[in-house]
Design an enzyme around this catalytic site. Structure first.
Site, short mmCIF file in Angstrom:
data_model
loop_
_atom_site.label_atom_id
_atom_site.label_comp_id
_atom_site.label_asym_id
_atom_site.label_seq_id
_atom_site.Cartn_x
_atom_site.Cartn_y
_atom_site.Cartn_z
N HIS A 53 -0.46 53.90 79.12
CA HIS A 53 -1.61 53.76 78.23
C HIS A 53 -2.61 54.89 78.46
O HIS A 53 -2.71 55.81 77.65
CB HIS A 53 -2.25 52.38 78.45
CG HIS A 53 -3.38 52.10 77.51
ND1 HIS A 53 -4.25 51.05 77.69
CD2 HIS A 53 -3.80 52.72 76.37
CE1 HIS A 53 -5.14 51.02 76.71
NE2 HIS A 53 -4.90 52.04 75.91
N HIS B 237 -4.66 58.32 75.82
CA HIS B 237 -6.07 58.71 75.88
C HIS B 237 -6.26 60.08 76.54
O HIS B 237 -6.89 60.98 75.98
CB HIS B 237 -6.87 57.68 76.68
CG HIS B 237 -7.06 56.38 75.99
ND1 HIS B 237 -8.22 56.03 75.35
CD2 HIS B 237 -6.24 55.30 75.85
CE1 HIS B 237 -8.12 54.82 74.85
NE2 HIS B 237 -6.91 54.34 75.13
N HIS C 174 0.15 54.68 71.08
CA HIS C 174 -1.02 53.96 71.56
C HIS C 174 -1.03 52.51 71.08
O HIS C 174 -1.35 51.60 71.85
CB HIS C 174 -2.30 54.66 71.11
CG HIS C 174 -3.54 53.95 71.57
ND1 HIS C 174 -4.29 53.17 70.73
CD2 HIS C 174 -4.12 53.88 72.80
CE1 HIS C 174 -5.30 52.65 71.42
NE2 HIS C 174 -5.22 53.06 72.66
N ASN D 163 -1.35 49.11 73.44
CA ASN D 163 -2.74 48.65 73.50
C ASN D 163 -2.97 47.29 72.85
O ASN D 163 -3.56 46.41 73.46
CB ASN D 163 -3.67 49.66 72.83
CG ASN D 163 -5.12 49.26 72.94
OD1 ASN D 163 -5.73 49.40 74.00
ND2 ASN D 163 -5.69 48.75 71.86
N ILE E 174 -9.85 52.73 70.56
CA ILE E 174 -10.32 51.71 71.48
C ILE E 174 -9.38 51.70 72.67
O ILE E 174 -8.24 52.17 72.58
CB ILE E 174 -10.38 50.32 70.84
CG1 ILE E 174 -11.03 49.29 71.76
CG2 ILE E 174 -8.99 49.87 70.43
CD1 ILE E 174 -12.47 49.58 72.09
#
Length: 896
Positions: A554, A559, A746, A750, A896
């Site tokens: 993740h 990110h 993602h 997530n 997010i």
């Protein structure tokens, strides 16, 4: 040819989120009268502008010029919140009244053909004319001489004392209709920065095709966005630059909070956005910390997002709910005494001992329930779908295996390619490299099906292998209170029904602290003691998998690695570059959410360190994974599957790949999505690069790719696996990879977090105690035999750890009401180019087809990894979703 990243601004609810800013200087209820001939225009959420040429032509009544009205829309706020009261506002109201608050300057697209010089610009002040709901309008009437030609750009100077959020500039009066610049961008006050903002028209240009009249502006805008690498960034800045992760620790607050710099030879890591804050007093290599980290102004969350689920809710949980929980749970090591106490989190809830602001319950209605008579709050969690469907699924081996293929972390399972299993670590340091999962262990487990040799040949054995990554950290992690760690291997067998059956788990402790290497294999058992040890071994492995999921699958692989792509795109690709426009929707809000993560999630003493097994070594572990495992050429889904042995190339198979596990929901759905993204990228690139040589000759594009490799991922700049960028096919591969990572990858890791980890026995984030059979005392062993349930409860996260993580996962699993899903909204720059619009419609259609494919698969009883009694259907890669926790929906970006 328009503007920098489209992002919006912060909320004005100061009690929860201190970073919000007002929208304009002065609100609609000015102290002075204003003109009432309000003009309202329908605006588009995107920042692009119609592709039609903005060109002056003769109109009835004149052969010399065209009379045009510019209508500027400025967003005041969302929901009517106004906080801009004071002397500056009064001065700005006077400027608005006098029509001297916003200067517009229109620039011709081409140079003067006779002189070779820039044509004289058309400039004037837009006067404030009225308000429509939350939008303020300004107008400017001007004449466009026929010799002016096409308008190439507009410059905007904000004369207010504070920034304003510019939504649109509409030009009325041209024979071919209204032309709208969709700006959606902050415009700083000239008091903060004398440079005028530059907005280009919508037609995309490669650098070599740039109209002569705006060439200098194109170069100037990029120069401004790059900055000069010095100084501390202000909130109004729009500067993109690189820095190492040197702001996670807080040595000035406590020596225990000092952390090593990530980025460099010792701890390789991607780069983050530079903030330029001062160094800490105790460590000159570390940067001082602030509550909220700088991000370039247009990278911030929109008002809608910050007022709803995501940004503001996360901030509220971090700064209001979690401190309240710490007050409630005085003993941070207190575990759950019974399984019914875990269930009570969803039934009775937890009283919050401090007063709760009324707005907090509105922000987090899923978990905060108001107790109106005392104004105290009740923290009661929604029951996760998995628990609601089958309360005991977490205990079953079949679910343990299924979730490696259709759960929260489908990126770790891999084919066993070599036998015997063997460590690559130095045996003089870490002990014997040989695994204790032997042929005999495997044959006992699968003897009714086939031999070990047959299973290897038929590619039936799979593994979760965290042995070599975790083993170097075991001894130092164990020096911390309240946690433990092992190196682990978990072996699975692919059954005839297509499910994965756990065969064996090996836990290893390296030599150290005067103790020899310890290693033991656990298997499913039919005696009481062995069965409990198997359950405990699974809990340890799940804690390893949870940590790897959060830190690597993740954080690191989506990110963290994406931030350099965003920085390079804004520094090297003009806003009028077609590749900038293709990528821009995929970068929405990512720098802001990463900055928030550095502030409170991955920082020293933050949520990750306090609730995951590696503790203060958590992010350092992600650096080790980046060093050992990450490479750009395996981030595309097909390449990733091949690298793990989960697929092999087969031109006769769907998507050109034959899967090692046919019923692999993540891969099955992901490949459909990946192919749709690739086809869209192919259509787009071939349109703008019809001649293959244009790729190599595109200086902005080449600088972009060079900077990603040499600055954004500087610690891996010399690796041989970086793709070349010489042909359209090279570019298509690079772009598809980036777009897949920000969307499909993602989403897969997530938005199922609360569904699968909200009931933490299914995915504990930490194992707090060693397994009972590791060097037990007589008393420890007797205690285990008397009450084995106590052993697993004490191994699980503590009450404060569990509730903190559950609250955070609930927020992180939420879709905001302003979420932009892949294929759902066409950018105006795509829509008004017929070829690109047609390609996008095909893309959109394929994504709608995927929804139907997923529904059909989830109703196919032959697919045991996505259907069956109590099984949560796999929908994480279903493109669309409503707001909230839905376990589906693929946003364009890591928002997010």
């Amino acid at each position: 040819m328009l503007t920098t990243p489209v992002h919006h601004h912060y909320s004005t609810t100061k009690t929860l989120v201190p970073w919000q800013k007002p929208f304009i200087t002065g609100d609609s209820t000015a102290l002075y009268p204003i003109l009432q001939n309000s003009v309202h225009r329908k605006t588009n959420r995107s920042f692009r502008v119609g592709h039609r040429a903005i060109k002056a032509v003769a109109t009835q009544g004149t052969e010399k010029s065209t009379r045009v009205k510019a209508v500027v829309t400025v967003q005041v706020t969302v929901g009517g919140f106004l906080s801009n009261i004071g002397l500056d506002r009064g001065i700005d109201d006077i400027k608005d009244l006098l029509g001297k608050s916003m200067l517009l300057e229109f620039v011709a697209a081409e140079l003067d053909a006779k002189t070779g010089l820039e044509k004289k610009t058309i400039k004037g002040y837009a006067r404030k004319t009225g308000r429509e709901k939350d939008d303020m309008t300004y107008e400017f009437d001007f004449e466009v001489p026929s010799e002016f030609g096409e308008i190439g750009a507009v410059l905007v100077e904000n004369e207010h004392h504070k920034e304003m959020f510019l939504k649109t500039i509409s030009l009325d009066g041209f024979p071919n209709g209204t032309i709208t610049f969709n700006c959606d961008s902050w415009v700083h006050s000239k008091n903060d920065n004398p440079e005028k903002r530059i907005f280009f028209t919508n037609k995309s240009y490669l650098p070599s095709e740039t109209p002569s009249g705006v060439m200098k502006l194109r170069e100037k805008e990029l120069t401004l966005l790059r900055g000069d690498g010095t100084g501390e960034r202000k909130i109004s800045d729009r500067i993109y630059d690189y820095d190492v992760y040197n702001d996670l620790g807080d040595p000035d607050k406590s020596d225990d909070l000092a952390r090593p710099v990530l980025g460099g030879k010792e701890n390789p890591y991607p780069r983050r956005g530079r903030t330029g804050r001062p160094q800490t007093k105790k460590d000159p290599l570390s940067e001082s910390r602030v509550t909220l980290n700088y991000v370039p102004r247009d990278e911030g969350f929109s008002e809608v997002k910050s007022l709803t689920f995501s940004a503001k809710t996360l901030y509220s949980v971090l700064h209001a709910v979690l401190p309240s929980l710490e007050t409630q749970f005085v003993d941070p090591d207190l575990g759950f005494p019974y399984f019914t106490a875990i269930d009570s989190l969803f039934n009775e809830g937890v009283d919050l001992p401090v007063k709760i602001e009324p707005t907090l319950g509105n922000l987090i209605p899923r978990i905060i329930k108001d107790v109106t008579d005392t104004r105290r709050g009740l923290l009661r969690f929604e029951t996760p779908e998995m628990l609601d469907r089958d309360k005991f699924a977490w205990m079953r081996d079949v679910e343990f295996g299924r979730q490696t293929l259709a759960g929260l972390n489908p990126y770790s399972i891999q084919l066993v390619k070599e036998w015997p299993l063997k460590s690559k670590l130095d045996p003089s340091v870490y002990g014997s490299p040989d695994s204790l999962i032997t042929k005999e262990v495997v044959d006992r487990a699968i003897g009714g099906f086939m031999t070990l040799e047959e299973a290897l040949k038929q590619k039936k054995l799979f593994i979760l292998d965290y042995h070599d990554l975790l083993l170097p950290y075991v001894n130092i992690v164990r020096e911390q209170k309240g946690t433990t760690l092992y190196g682990s291997r978990t072996l699975f067998f692919l059954t005839p029904t297509g499910t994965l059956r756990p065969v064996a788990i090996e836990l290893t402790r390296p030599p150290g602290n005067g103790k020899p290497q310890w290693s033991k294999v656990f298997t499913p058992c039919w005696d009481a003691t062995g069965s409990w040890l198997w359950k405990l071994a699974k809990s340890h492995v799940l804690a390893h998998d949870s940590g790897y999921h959060q830190l690597v699958s993740h954080w690191l692989r989506t990110h963290c690695v994406t931030e350099p792509y965003i920085i390079a795109t804004n520094r090297q690709l003009s806003a009028m570059h077609p590749i900038y426009r293709l990528l821009h929707p995929h970068f929405r809000y990512t720098m802001e959410i990463n900055a928030l993560a550095r502030s409170a999630l991955i920082n020293a003493g933050g949520i990750i360190e306090s609730a995951f097994s590696p503790g203060k070594y958590s992010i350092q572990l992600s650096s080790a994974a980046y060093d050992l495992q990450w490479r750009f050429d395996t981030q595309a889904l097909p390449a990733d599957l091949i690298s793990r042995g989960m697929a092999e190339e087969d031109p006769t198979a769907p998507h050109g790949l034959k899967l090692a596990v046919e019923d692999y929901p993540f891969a099955n759905d992901g490949l459909v999505l990946y192919d749709a993204i690739k086809q869209w990228a192919t259509d787009y690139v071939t349109h703008y690069y019809p001649n293959p040589t244009l790729v190599e000759s595109d200086n902005e594009l080449q600088s972009w790719w060079t900077e990603i490799r040499t600055k954004g991922h500087a610690d891996k700049k010399d690796e041989p696996w970086w793709p070349e960028l010489k042909t359209p096919d090279d570019l298509i591969g690079i772009l598809t990879t980036i777009m897949w990572v920000t969307s499909g990858h993602h989403s897969a890791v997530n938005f199922g977090q609360y569904t699968y980890a909200g009931y933490f026995p299914n995915r504990p984030t930490i194992a707090r105690t060693k397994i009972p059979c590791e060097d037990p005392t007589d008393e420890e062993w007797k205690t285990f035999e008397l009450r084995p349930e106590d052993e697993i409860l004490s191994c699980f996260p503590s009450q404060i750890q569990a509730t903190k993580v559950m609250a955070i996962l609930d927020v992180l699993s939420n879709h905001s009401v302003d979420e932009e899903y892949i294929g759902a909204t066409v950018e105006p720059s795509f829509k008004e180019n017929p070829a690109i619009n047609a390609a996008y419609e095909v893309f959109e259609g394929k994504l709608k087809e995927l929804e139907g494919i997923i529904d059909a698969r989830n109703n196919d009883s032959k697919l045991k990894n996505r259907t069956g009694a109590g099984v949560v259907p796999y929908e994480l890669l279903k493109p669309s979703s409503g707001p909230g926790v839905t376990s589906r929906g693929v946003p364009n970006s890591i928002s997010i």
